[in-house]
Structure formats: structure tokens, C-alpha cells
Design a protein around this motif. Structure first.
Motif, short mmCIF file in Angstrom:
data_model
loop_
_atom_site.label_atom_id
_atom_site.label_comp_id
_atom_site.label_asym_id
_atom_site.label_seq_id
_atom_site.Cartn_x
_atom_site.Cartn_y
_atom_site.Cartn_z
N TRP A 109 0.65 -1.28 -0.22
CA TRP A 109 0.33 0.29 -0.19
C TRP A 109 0.92 1.30 -0.01
N VAL A 110 2.06 1.19 0.43
CA VAL A 110 2.94 2.59 0.74
C VAL A 110 3.96 2.30 0.04
N ASP A 111 4.10 3.88 -0.76
CA ASP A 111 5.51 3.94 -1.39
C ASP A 111 6.52 3.89 -0.28
N THR A 112 6.98 3.34 0.49
CA THR A 112 7.86 3.16 1.52
C THR A 112 8.75 4.33 1.05
N SER A 113 9.57 4.52 0.18
CA SER A 113 10.80 4.64 -0.68
C SER A 113 10.75 6.84 -0.63
N ARG A 114 9.16 7.12 -0.44
CA ARG A 114 9.16 8.40 -0.67
C ARG A 114 8.15 9.23 0.75
N SER A 115 8.38 8.35 1.73
CA SER A 115 7.80 8.32 3.49
C SER A 115 9.09 9.29 3.72
N LEU A 116 8.96 10.58 4.53
CA LEU A 116 10.39 11.87 5.41
C LEU A 116 8.54 11.30 6.96
N MET A 117 10.30 11.16 7.51
CA MET A 117 9.85 10.98 9.71
C MET A 117 10.22 12.38 9.25
N SER A 118 10.16 13.23 10.63
CA SER A 118 10.31 14.04 11.57
C SER A 118 10.36 13.69 13.33
N ILE A 119 11.01 13.98 13.35
CA ILE A 119 11.16 14.29 15.23
C ILE A 119 11.43 15.59 16.11
N GLY A 120 10.51 15.08 17.52
CA GLY A 120 11.11 17.11 17.56
C GLY A 120 9.72 16.96 19.13
N TYR A 121 10.10 18.06 19.52
CA TYR A 121 8.77 18.26 21.03
C TYR A 121 7.75 19.23 20.35
N ILE A 122 6.73 19.01 21.07
CA ILE A 122 5.58 20.24 20.87
C ILE A 122 5.32 20.79 22.48
N THR A 123 5.08 22.29 22.37
CA THR A 123 5.49 23.20 22.36
C THR A 123 4.06 23.47 22.57
N PRO A 124 3.31 24.19 22.88
CA PRO A 124 1.25 24.67 22.82
C PRO A 124 1.45 26.16 22.72
N TYR A 125 0.64 26.69 22.15
CA TYR A 125 0.62 28.36 22.19
C TYR A 125 -0.65 28.30 22.22
N LEU A 126 -1.45 28.16 21.21
CA LEU A 126 -2.93 28.40 21.37
C LEU A 126 -3.63 26.96 21.76
N LEU A 127 -5.00 26.16 22.59
CA LEU A 127 -5.30 26.00 22.69
C LEU A 127 -6.67 25.91 22.92
N GLU A 128 -6.90 24.69 22.17
CA GLU A 128 -8.65 24.36 22.03
C GLU A 128 -9.80 24.80 22.65
N SER A 129 -9.37 25.12 23.95
CA SER A 129 -10.28 26.07 24.54
C SER A 129 -10.36 27.70 24.33
N GLY A 130 -9.10 28.21 23.67
CA GLY A 130 -9.36 29.28 23.23
C GLY A 130 -7.29 30.32 24.02
N GLU A 131 -7.73 29.26 25.25
CA GLU A 131 -6.32 29.82 26.07
C GLU A 131 -5.07 29.73 25.79
N VAL A 132 -4.06 31.30 25.71
CA VAL A 132 -3.03 30.85 25.32
C VAL A 132 -2.07 31.09 26.08
N VAL A 133 -1.36 30.07 26.31
CA VAL A 133 -0.13 29.90 27.07
C VAL A 133 1.49 29.53 26.47
N ASN A 134 2.30 29.83 26.93
CA ASN A 134 3.35 29.77 26.80
C ASN A 134 4.06 30.91 25.85
N VAL A 135 3.37 31.89 25.87
CA VAL A 135 3.66 32.55 25.56
C VAL A 135 4.33 34.55 26.45
N PRO A 136 5.04 34.72 26.55
CA PRO A 136 5.65 36.19 27.22
C PRO A 136 4.78 36.88 26.58
N ASN A 137 4.67 37.38 27.75
CA ASN A 137 3.52 39.29 28.17
C ASN A 137 1.75 38.87 27.29
N MET A 138 1.43 37.46 27.38
CA MET A 138 0.37 37.79 26.65
C MET A 138 -0.85 37.46 28.19
#
Length: 138
Positions: A109-138
Motif C-alpha cells: 500500500w505504501v511507497d515507503t521510498s518516499r516517506s519522510l519522518m521527523s521528530i521533535g518537541y511539542i510546545t502548545p501556544y493556543l489551546l482549543e479552549s482559546g487559552e493562550v499559553v507559553n507566550v510571554p507578555n500575553m
């Protein structure tokens, strides 16, 4: 402040399959076998971001000659997102014998020769609730 690890993988379908059949295989064939592995191995969240060609073509056409006209547009079929507590969770699910069962038809099913992977860390800034987090001066 980073909260979790995110692993992403792009997938292109093999050309003999339609986009719709490919997505159906992932959701109905692969995921019922993979999700129990994820739950055992520390995967907190799994999301499938479907990227139909028609939507990409429409977006590209709407941007032509204007805003972000020089940008390129992704042409893969889907973008898979894993949210993990730790990088070691990747090795845990890849080593699980049931993971091998969940991907035994992947090469069909998958053309694995073209797949791309990435890894990193998530830092939320705007939550589904509308709350802003991790943004200085807000």
C-alpha cells in the motif's frame, strides 16, 4: 515549554491504489491492529492528517500569483502524527511483535521510498479552549 515528543511520518500510496482505497486500508486494516500496540507502548495520541489532492490543488490555485505564490505544496496522501511521552516509546512499539503484524501489508500500500519522518518537541501556544499559553507578555 515543550510538553511531549512528536513523531511524524508522511505516506504516499502506491500508484495502483486510489487515495480513497489507501485511506480505507489505513483506517480499517492497519489501525485496528496498531492501536493496541500504541496503547501498550506509551503513544498518547495518534492522528491521521489526510491530504487529498483536490484540496491541495484548490489551495494552490487560490494562492497563485498572490500570497505565498512561491511556496510548494505537499503531494503526499497523509501525514501521521504520534504524540509520545519519550523518544524510547518509538523503539517500544517498533519492537512489539504485534506491530510487525499491523504493517505486514504496508509494502503493498505504501511507497515507503518516499516517506519522510521527523521528530521533535511539542510546545502548545493556543489551546482549543482559546487559552493562550507559553507566550510571554500575553
Amino acid at each position: 515549554m515543550a510538553t511531549h515528543v512528536k513523531l511524524t511520518v508522511t505516506h504516499y500510496r502506491r500508484p495502483e491504489h486510489t487515495h480513497e482505497a489507501f485511506m480505507k486500508w489505513i483506517v480499517e486494516g492497519h489501525l485496528p491492529l496498531a492501536i493496541p500496540v500504541f496503547k501498550r507502548c506509551g503513544v498518547l495520541n495518534y492522528s491521521l492528517f489526510e491530504t487529498p489532492a483536490a484540496m491541495n490543488a484548490e489551495l494552490k490555485a487560490s494562492m497563485a500569483g498572490g500570497h505565498r505564490a512561491a511556496w510548494d505544496y505537499a503531494d503526499f496522501d497523509c501525514f501521521i502524527e504520534y504524540v509520545l511521552t519519550d523518544v524510547k516509546n518509538i523503539g517500544e512499539f517498533l519492537a512489539d511483535p504485534d506491530w510487525a503484524k499491523s504493517i505486514e501489508h504496508q509494502e503493498e500500500w505504501v511507497d515507503t521510498s518516499r516517506s519522510l519522518m521527523s521528530i521533535g518537541y511539542i510546545t502548545p501556544y493556543l489551546l482549543e479552549s482559546g487559552e493562550v499559553v507559553n507566550v510571554p507578555n500575553m
